[in-house]
Design an enzyme around this catalytic site. Structure first.
Site, PDB file in Angstrom:
ATOM      1  N   GLU A  34     -10.848  18.699 -69.323  1.00 32.86           N
ATOM      2  CA  GLU A  34     -10.673  19.799 -70.260  1.00 32.86           C
ATOM      3  C   GLU A  34      -9.194  20.168 -70.209  1.00 32.86           C
ATOM      4  OE1 GLU A  34     -12.369  23.582 -69.244  1.00 32.86           O
ATOM      5  OE2 GLU A  34     -12.228  24.318 -71.316  1.00 32.86           O
ATOM      6  N   ARG A 260     -17.669  15.479 -55.276  1.00 32.91           N
ATOM      7  CA  ARG A 260     -16.254  15.720 -55.505  1.00 32.91           C
ATOM      8  C   ARG A 260     -15.495  15.716 -54.191  1.00 32.91           C
ATOM      9  NH1 ARG A 260     -16.713  20.871 -58.024  1.00 32.91           N
ATOM     10  NH2 ARG A 260     -14.978  20.057 -59.225  1.00 32.91           N
ATOM     11  N   LYS A 270      -9.551  24.905 -59.729  1.00 37.00           N
ATOM     12  CA  LYS A 270      -8.552  25.221 -60.739  1.00 37.00           C
ATOM     13  C   LYS A 270      -8.193  26.701 -60.704  1.00 37.00           C
ATOM     14  CE  LYS A 270      -9.364  22.046 -64.607  1.00 37.00           C
ATOM     15  NZ  LYS A 270      -9.867  21.959 -65.982  1.00 37.00           N
TER      16      LYS A 270
END
Length: 558
Positions: A34, A260, A270
RNA sequence: UGUCUGAUGGUGUAAUGGUAGCACUUGUGAUUUUGGUUCAUACAGUCCAGGUUCGAAUCCUGGUCGGACAACCA
């Protein structure tokens, strides 16, 4: 390396099985960021995985920007993401944007409405949320749930045409209000957002949600294996529901989830990285202490080292915390083979060779890289006055100390044997200068009489050396798991106050023409790279990583 | 106290019913004009309890522990 390639991870096993069973005839993956932030080392793992799969099975990989939320996204991020993926060494076969599919996605939404599988809901977000129930208690149906397809279709078209304000209506899938999987309780497909999109501008005022857009985008691109992280596991039934409900012909993409990356002494979310930047805890996204790809690049990491890292950490479904030491190992491993050696002093102590003639200068041969004969050699200028590392002299040395101290003889790398004869102190008792004598016969670093010295230390000629700013970076966090904190504490309390020390050092003149990004080993100190802040007038180096230091380890162990 | 998911040395990751291996870390030694590199060597592991089997890390049952999920984010 050969073994690592033969060893298949679970995703590769799935892929091979799918190929063998004829579910797909080829492999096509995608990396779907994104564009609302910078890529970090966790993304790098995903990039290596997706592109690596295509490389291994002779397939293709798309770069797809998942730009379905105009509120947070921007082209600034698109550019940085492109740059980072390319820098990591991967070339995508196609560059796509989820926003390219808004038209098709809209049409399919109408199909779902017509099939009675979606409806326009006029509940507010609070109402939807409170009516959603809990995992044990089923959701209460929206009063709009049984509305006719015709009415929904009309409303949905008017939503698209901008007749309604933000938040007033949504398009919802009609699935299962009692599902233990909360994502199946009539999830939202479309919401109204009157915000300019970075690519489609004002063309749309309704935007699809991730769950709806992602799988259909995969389908449009003929993606075979849609690799994502574990938290999307719960979304998979929904991913498959959309594909099946629109009745898209086979083959459909297959979603596979992996764990992850977590790194010790690092935060990766983030949101937290953004906070570090916003609150000036670091100097921007590319601060060399950041785990971002641009931060690592500026720190002096190579793409090869990051790929090696991705290779070694493996891929699995179990939660993991990788020791940041492995990342350090990878960059040392790579730079050991590639980086030219130079002499630089970062904590200078002046040395005067008292028996060395005042204006004499020796030119000495130095090997550029003992690991790479092709790297050749260079000349080093030697003079009467030198700088050595302050840590390489001790007036009262502990046992096992091989370096310079009163009365001992050491080798100055590539130069001469010197013996300390005198120590000069200031009024505070601080050592300001050390006097030595040298043995002219030991030129180059060996004595013809075959006598040995224990220590070899680095040096620069005071007259010839160039001053440089050296930025000594250390881990950003003091805690192995910065996010684990006591009651009332904050993860930011774990920030290492000494993660950056800026010092003035001296380097050999060989480095005068070094360019931003050039990487060197400062012998006995570590790997350093020229920072982007470096100018013709002022050299700036970042310490990428120290060398392994078994003496320091011995000292701290006591 | 729901659903999904996972559990192998300190950290990661293999072994797909048949000798628990590899890497990092750590220890020891050798080599070394970087206390670097390289080389050799050592320490150290199948979450627990039952069951199936000639044989179980692997299959079955029951526990325990970890993670994810209830945004008009992705």
């Amino acid at each position: 390396m050969k073994n690592e390639n033969l060893q298949k991870n679970f995703i590769e096993e799935f892929v091979e099985e799918d190929l063998q069973k004829g579910r797909y005839t080829h492999v096509h993956t995608r990396f779907p960021p994104e564009p609302n932030g910078y890529l970090h080392i966790g993304h790098a793992k995903s990039i290596c995985l997706n592109f690596g799969l295509a490389l291994k099975y002779n397939g293709k990989t798309n770069l797809r920007f998942d730009d379905t939320n105009p509120v947070t996204e921007d082209t600034e991020y698109v550019d940085s993401i492109r740059e980072d993926v390319r820098w990591l060494g991967f070339n995508w076969d196609n560059e796509y944007y989820a926003s390219d599919y808004f038209g098709q996605l809209y049409e399919w939404a109408e199909v779902l409405i017509q099939k009675g599988k979606a409806y326009v809901c006029e509940l507010s977000s609070e109402e939807i949320s409170t009516m959603r129930g809990t995992p044990q208690i089923p959701a209460t149906p929206s009063p709009f749930r049984e509305r006719s397809p015709e009415e929904s279709l009309d409303l949905f078209r008017r939503m698209k045409n901008g007749e309604f304000p933000d938040g007033s209506k949504t398009l919802r899938a009609k699935i299962d209000l009692a599902s233990p999987n909360m994502h199946m309780r009539d999830p939202i497909l479309y919401r109204i957002i009157h915000v300019k999109h970075h690519r489609t501008g004002d063309q749309w005022c309704i935007y699809p949600m991730y769950d709806y857009a992602h799988g259909e985008s995969d389908y449009i691109e003929k993606i075979t294996h849609s690799i994502c992280t574990l938290e999307f596991e719960v979304h998979r039934p929904l991913y498959e529901w959309f594909l099946a409900s629109i009745e898209l012909p086979l083959p459909r993409p297959r979603q596979i989830e992996f764990a992850r990356l977590n790194l010790s002494y690092t935060v990766m979310s983030k949101r937290k990285l953004l906070q570090l930047v916003k609150e000036n805890r670091v100097n921007g996204w590319d601060d060399p202490r950041m785990p971002t790809v641009c931060g690592l690049r500026r720190r002096g990491f190579t793409p090869e080292s990051i790929r090696m890292f991705a290779d070694r950490i493996g891929v699995a479904k179990r939660e993991n915390v990788i020791d940041v030491g492995l990342l350090e190992f990878c960059i040392r491993e790579d730079l050991n083979k590639k980086a030219n050696r130079v002499l630089g002093v970062i904590n200078p102590l002046k040395v005067v060779i008292t028996n060395y003639p005042e204006n004499q200068v020796d030119e000495l041969d130095a090997i550029n890289n003992p690991e790479d004969p092709e790297a050749g050699s260079r000349k080093l200028s030697f003079g009467r006055e030198l700088y050595i590392e302050r840590e390489d002299f001790m007036e009262v040395p502990p046992k096992g100390y091989f370096r310079l101290s009163p009365g001992t003889e050491v080798r100055l790398r590539y130069a001469y044997f010197v013996t300390c004869t005198n120590v000069v102190k200031d009024a505070q008792g601080e050592i300001v200068e050390v006097h030595c004598t040298y043995d002219p016969a030991s030129k180059g670093g060996n004595s013809p009489d075959g006598r040995k010295v224990k220590g070899t230390i680095h040096w620069v000629s005071a007259k010839h050396a160039i001053e440089a700013e050296i930025r000594l970076y250390d881990r950003l966090f003091m805690s192995e798991t910065p996010e684990d904190v006591e009651e009332g504490q904050d993860w930011k309390d774990n920030i290492n106050p000494d993660s950056l020390k800026v010092v003035k050092g001296f380097v050999e003149p060989y480095l005068a023409n070094a360019k931003s990004g050039d990487k060197f080993q400062f012998e006995r100190l570590g790997y350093f790279c020229v920072d982007a802040d470096s100018t013709d007038k002022k050299l700036v180096f970042n310490r990428t990583v120290t060398l392994k230091d078994s003496w320091a380890k011995m000292v701290t162990k006591g």
